[in-house]
Scaffold this active site. Structure first.
Site, PDB file in Angstrom:
ATOM      1  N   TRP A 160      28.244  37.268  -9.721  1.00 39.38           N
ATOM      2  CA  TRP A 160      27.027  37.623  -8.980  1.00 39.38           C
ATOM      3  C   TRP A 160      27.360  38.622  -7.886  1.00 39.38           C
ATOM      4  CZ3 TRP A 160      28.201  32.698 -10.663  1.00 39.38           C
ATOM      5  CH2 TRP A 160      27.308  32.172 -11.612  1.00 39.38           C
ATOM      6  N   HIS A 181      20.566  33.828  -7.550  1.00 37.04           N
ATOM      7  CA  HIS A 181      19.900  33.161  -8.671  1.00 37.04           C
ATOM      8  C   HIS A 181      19.055  32.010  -8.108  1.00 37.04           C
ATOM      9  CE1 HIS A 181      23.894  30.630  -9.254  1.00 37.04           C
ATOM     10  NE2 HIS A 181      23.531  30.710  -8.010  1.00 37.04           N
ATOM     11  N   ARG A 207      20.424  41.045  -6.179  1.00 33.01           N
ATOM     12  CA  ARG A 207      21.825  41.342  -6.489  1.00 33.01           C
ATOM     13  C   ARG A 207      22.199  42.707  -5.915  1.00 33.01           C
ATOM     14  NH1 ARG A 207      22.770  38.370 -11.899  1.00 33.01           N
ATOM     15  NH2 ARG A 207      21.726  36.414 -11.361  1.00 33.01           N
ATOM     16  N   GLN A 221      13.584  34.960 -11.525  1.00 33.52           N
ATOM     17  CA  GLN A 221      14.136  33.992 -12.467  1.00 33.52           C
ATOM     18  C   GLN A 221      13.210  32.787 -12.512  1.00 33.52           C
ATOM     19  OE1 GLN A 221      18.216  33.006 -11.348  1.00 33.52           O
ATOM     20  NE2 GLN A 221      19.009  34.636 -12.667  1.00 33.52           N
ATOM     21  N   VAL A 264      27.528  24.293 -15.262  1.00 37.05           N
ATOM     22  CA  VAL A 264      27.139  23.541 -16.465  1.00 37.05           C
ATOM     23  C   VAL A 264      28.367  23.343 -17.365  1.00 37.05           C
ATOM     24  CG1 VAL A 264      24.689  24.175 -16.539  1.00 37.05           C
ATOM     25  CG2 VAL A 264      26.404  25.701 -17.558  1.00 37.05           C
ATOM     26  N   ALA A 320      20.152  22.159 -17.521  1.00 40.62           N
ATOM     27  CA  ALA A 320      19.576  23.190 -16.652  1.00 40.62           C
ATOM     28  C   ALA A 320      19.518  24.485 -17.442  1.00 40.62           C
ATOM     29  CB  ALA A 320      20.430  23.375 -15.405  1.00 40.62           C
TER      30      ALA A 320
HETATM   31  N1  PHE Z   1      21.893  30.956 -12.694  1.00 38.67           N
HETATM   32  C1  PHE Z   1      22.394  31.558 -13.898  1.00 38.67           C
HETATM   33  C2  PHE Z   1      22.383  33.083 -13.740  1.00 38.67           C
HETATM   34  O1  PHE Z   1      21.762  33.575 -12.823  1.00 38.67           O
HETATM   35  C3  PHE Z   1      21.598  31.155 -15.118  1.00 38.67           C
HETATM   36  C4  PHE Z   1      21.769  29.702 -15.462  1.00 38.67           C
HETATM   37  C5  PHE Z   1      20.928  28.774 -14.896  1.00 38.67           C
HETATM   38  C6  PHE Z   1      22.713  29.286 -16.345  1.00 38.67           C
HETATM   39  C7  PHE Z   1      21.066  27.424 -15.220  1.00 38.67           C
HETATM   40  C8  PHE Z   1      22.854  27.958 -16.682  1.00 38.67           C
HETATM   41  C9  PHE Z   1      22.035  27.039 -16.119  1.00 38.67           C
HETATM   42  O2  PHE Z   1      22.973  33.804 -14.493  1.00 38.67           O
END
Ligand code: PHE
Length: 352
Positions: A160, A181, A207, A221, A264, A320
């Site tokens: 990120w 995010h 970003r 998002q 995750v 998630a």
């Molecule tokens: N937050 C991640 C992103 O911005 C996306 C994501 C969210 C992945 C939840 C897995 C679970 O790339």
């Protein structure tokens, strides 16, 4: 005497009628009535003077005076009606609608395409029992990274490109940023409630990015989170499959592949089969000939994240996901440059 009284009755009547014809409102009419027919009015005074005449003259001139009085009264009544009728006509005139005039177009605003798509996406999840929450766009490093298993110095931070807020704390660190995010809301929500959790978080993210046709420094998002006893990867697949069919049509197929996100385990990305060429065109602009279009990242909530918010990671599991509404809108409507969304060009915006 008789002659002159008779004459003054006649003169007064003429003057009064002449004035009356010019009056055009009820106030003026009332003043006129007082002036000539009132207790101290002109005609009344003349008639009062009759007592000085002898009896024959009195009768003669009295009859004249009475006739004048009723003439004035009748004419007043007539004029009053004319005046009130004219007033009504005037009001009606103001209110009249000319149905032959062309209509005046009313300029209406509309929802931004991103808002429309965000609503469509959240509606699909609300129909499956998810609630909607929102969170802060200026976030702590703690929630954006630490709580999500991305400690200081971890190489995953490079995933990120972060915009830091120019605020230095006592330890000489910059702990505040524009969230990269919507995932920090996973930690915030779980900290504040016990399972079962089932919610989606739409919102803006930021970003540190050089912009091009597929990159913006600011976009949206929609985060999803479901935590409870006994939630499995099959729940993740079923939920996201249903979502894909809601948004892209009942014929859609989905594909999951391994991907890495620190919060995750296992992590996946999900693709839908190409709705444009359905895998038949090796030069397809949408799927670039692969037959598949990646639309989101997802996975089972990492036990580290569950423990960090104080959940029993032996008892609870969850999934998630995070997806990009602009990307979904681009696919749905064939938009070829993400920069169209936020350049405020009405020629673009009016198409939605
Ligand atoms: N937050 C991640 C992103 O911005 C996306 C994501 C969210 C992945 C939840 C897995 C679970 O790339």
């Amino acid at each position: 005497m008789t002659q002159s009284t008779a004459q003054s009755i006649e003169d007064l009547t003429q003057t009064a009628l002449g004035e009356l014809a010019l009056l055009d409102n009820s106030d003026a009419l009332e003043q006129w009535r007082v002036r000539y027919l009132g207790r101290r009015g002109g005609l009344t005074s003349i008639l009062r003077g009759l007592s000085q005449l002898d009896i024959d003259q009195r009768r003669e001139v009295g009859a004249l005076g009475n006739r004048a009085k009723s003439t004035l009264e009748e004419e007043l009544e007539k004029r009053s009606q004319e005046v009130s009728q004219a007033r009504l006509a005037q009001v009606a005139d103001l209110e009249r609608i000319d149905v032959t005039l062309p209509g005046r177009p009313v300029a209406t605003g509309r929802l931004h395409p991103t808002t429309q798509v965000v609503r469509e996406i959240t509606d699909a999840f609300v129909a499956m029992g998810f609630s909607i929450v929102e969170g802060p766009e200026v976030e702590w490093d703690h929630y954006n990274f630490e709580m999500l298993n991305i400690p200081q110095g971890h190489p995953a931070r490079d995933m990120w490109n972060t915009l830091w807020v120019d605020y230095v704390n006592e330890e000489g660190q910059r702990p505040m940023l524009l969230r990269t995010h919507t995932s920090p809301m996973q930690a915030r929500v779980m900290e504040s409630m016990q399972p079962p959790v089932r919610l989606v978080v739409p919102g803006k993210v930021y970003r540190y990015e050089a912009t091009d046709a597929t990159h913006e420094w600011h976009f949206h998002q929609v985060e999803g989170l479901a935590v409870d006893e006994g939630i499995t990867f099959a729940d993740l697949k079923g939920t996201l499959y249903e979502f894909a069919r809601q948004i892209f049509g009942a014929r859609r197929q989905v594909r999951f592949r391994c991907d890495y996100f620190p919060f995750v385990e296992p992590g996946v990305d999900m693709s839908i089969d190409c709705f444009s060429c359905e895998g038949t065109d090796s030069s397809c602009r949408i799927c670039r000939g692969s037959g598949w279009i990646e639309i989101l990242g997802a996975g089972m909530v990492h036990p580290y994240v569950l423990r960090a918010v104080g959940y029993d990671s032996e008892k609870y599991t969850g999934f998630a996901f995070g997806l990009g509404p602009e990307r979904i809108a681009m696919l749905k409507y064939g938009i070829d440059d993400i920069r169209h969304f936020y350049s405020n060009d009405l020629r673009f915006l009016r198409q939605f």
